[in-house]
Every structure is written in C-alpha cells, then in structure tokens.
Design a protein around this motif. Structure first.
Motif, PDB file in Angstrom:
ATOM      1  N   PHE A   1       0.831  -1.210   0.000  1.00  0.00           N
ATOM      2  CA  PHE A   1       0.000   0.000   0.000  1.00  0.00           C
ATOM      3  C   PHE A   1       0.865   1.260   0.000  1.00  0.00           C
ATOM      4  CE2 PHE A   1      -3.660  -2.622   1.624  1.00  0.00           C
ATOM      5  CZ  PHE A   1      -4.473  -2.364   0.527  1.00  0.00           C
ATOM      6  N   LEU A   2       1.958   1.218   0.708  1.00  0.00           N
ATOM      7  CA  LEU A   2       2.859   2.363   0.762  1.00  0.00           C
ATOM      8  C   LEU A   2       3.468   2.642  -0.620  1.00  0.00           C
ATOM      9  CD1 LEU A   2       4.131   4.461   2.639  1.00  0.00           C
ATOM     10  CD2 LEU A   2       5.980   2.844   3.055  1.00  0.00           C
TER      11      LEU A   2
ATOM     12  N   ALA B   1       2.218   1.714  -3.547  1.00  0.00           N
ATOM     13  CA  ALA B   1       1.132   2.158  -4.431  1.00  0.00           C
ATOM     14  C   ALA B   1       0.806   3.622  -4.176  1.00  0.00           C
ATOM     15  CB  ALA B   1      -0.102   1.286  -4.227  1.00  0.00           C
ATOM     16  N   GLY B   2       0.811   4.047  -2.915  1.00  0.00           N
ATOM     17  CA  GLY B   2       0.541   5.447  -2.585  1.00  0.00           C
ATOM     18  C   GLY B   2       1.598   6.379  -3.151  1.00  0.00           C
ATOM     19  N   VAL B   3       2.852   5.975  -3.050  1.00  0.00           N
ATOM     20  CA  VAL B   3       3.944   6.796  -3.589  1.00  0.00           C
ATOM     21  C   VAL B   3       3.818   6.905  -5.105  1.00  0.00           C
ATOM     22  CG1 VAL B   3       6.444   6.894  -3.920  1.00  0.00           C
ATOM     23  CG2 VAL B   3       5.514   6.356  -1.671  1.00  0.00           C
TER      24      VAL B   3
ATOM     25  N   LEU C   1       1.052   6.643  -6.942  1.00  0.00           N
ATOM     26  CA  LEU C   1      -0.100   7.489  -7.263  1.00  0.00           C
ATOM     27  C   LEU C   1       0.206   8.958  -7.029  1.00  0.00           C
ATOM     28  CD1 LEU C   1      -3.113   5.388  -5.927  1.00  0.00           C
ATOM     29  CD2 LEU C   1      -2.576   5.952  -8.300  1.00  0.00           C
ATOM     30  N   ALA C   2       0.915   9.258  -5.957  1.00  0.00           N
ATOM     31  CA  ALA C   2       1.293  10.649  -5.684  1.00  0.00           C
ATOM     32  C   ALA C   2       2.216  11.168  -6.783  1.00  0.00           C
ATOM     33  CB  ALA C   2       1.960  10.757  -4.322  1.00  0.00           C
TER      34      ALA C   2
END
Length: 155
Positions: free
Chosen positions: A10-11, A13-15, A17-18
């Motif tokens: 998740f971390l 994927a978040g990076v 997407l950002a």
C-alpha cells in the motif's frame, strides 16, 4: 509477516499514485505556462475561405536541347493544373492557349541534364515565374492563383 507485506504494498502504491498526480499537475501547468506568464499565444492561422476550381492543361510537350543547343531526341511532357478562384475559372480556360505557349517557351530552354536535375518543386517555381513574368509583360492580370504540375515525364 503477511501484514508487513500488505502495508509495504500500500505504501508503494501510494507513492506511485502521488508521483503520477504530481506529473499530471506539472504537465497541465506547463501547457498553460504562456497564458499564466502573460505571454500571448500564437494567433490561429486563418483558413482561406475562397472557393477554387482547378483547370487542366494536358500534354505540354517540349523537345529538350543538348548542351550545344541542338535539339535531341529527348523530351519533357507535363500536365498542368491551374488553381483559379471560382469566378475566374472561365477566364482561365480562355487563356489555356497562351498558358501553353508560355510554358513551352519556359521549358524549351532546358537541356536534358538540367531537366533531370530539377525537382518537381523547382519546375513548379520556374513555370509559375514564367507565367507571372508573361502576364506582367502584357500588363494583364493573371486569371489563376498558381500553377501545379500534375504529371511529369522526362524521356
């Protein structure tokens, strides 16, 4: 251990997407940069709204010269198309014999080597120049916008 992998996924994927969001924002800002910086955007090119007709002049045939100036058994055959405004189409058709004469006179000066070394663009420029000079010599208005070469044979 399973929870650790899930959190790490998740971390990441978040990076990603950002990063994608930041890249998209940068792209949009870059596209709008001239307007934001106070620069005026380039003016749109105005389209020609006149109606044109195309008048054909087929089989302009010229014997090519040798380097010494004597006629050779080589020739240049050309079909021309005249781009004329709709209202000048009839006038252009009436001038076809004159246009043939001007084209023959201009092209008959070529030797075989000169004709072979010219591109279609070069020949188009030369023919259009001959038409412009011919009409200027006669103090007459040219009834067409430009001449185009639709067929060229050098034999």
């Amino acid at each position: 251990m399973n929870k650790l992998k899930l959190i790490l996924l998740f971390l990441i994927a978040g990076v990603l997407l950002a990063g994608a969001g930041a890249g998209g924002a940068w792209w949009l800002l870059r596209a709008r940069a001239p307007a934001v910086a106070g620069e005026t955007p380039a003016p749109a090119v105005e389209k020609d709204k006149r109606n044109y007709k195309y008048v054909s002049l087929d089989k302009v045939i010229v014997m090519l010269r040798s380097d010494s100036g004597a006629p050779m058994s080589h020739y240049l055959a050309m079909d021309l198309v005249f781009k004329a405004e709709e209202k000048a189409e009839k006038h252009t058709k009436e001038h076809l014999p004159l246009l043939r004469s001007i084209a023959v006179k201009a092209l008959s000066a070529y030797t075989l080597e000169e004709a072979l070394n010219k591109s279609i663009d070069d020949l188009t420029v030369d023919v259009n120049r001959a038409f412009t000079e011919g009409y200027a010599r006669d103090n007459a208005e040219q009834p067409f916008v430009e001449a185009l070469i639709s067929k060229l044979i050098i034999e």
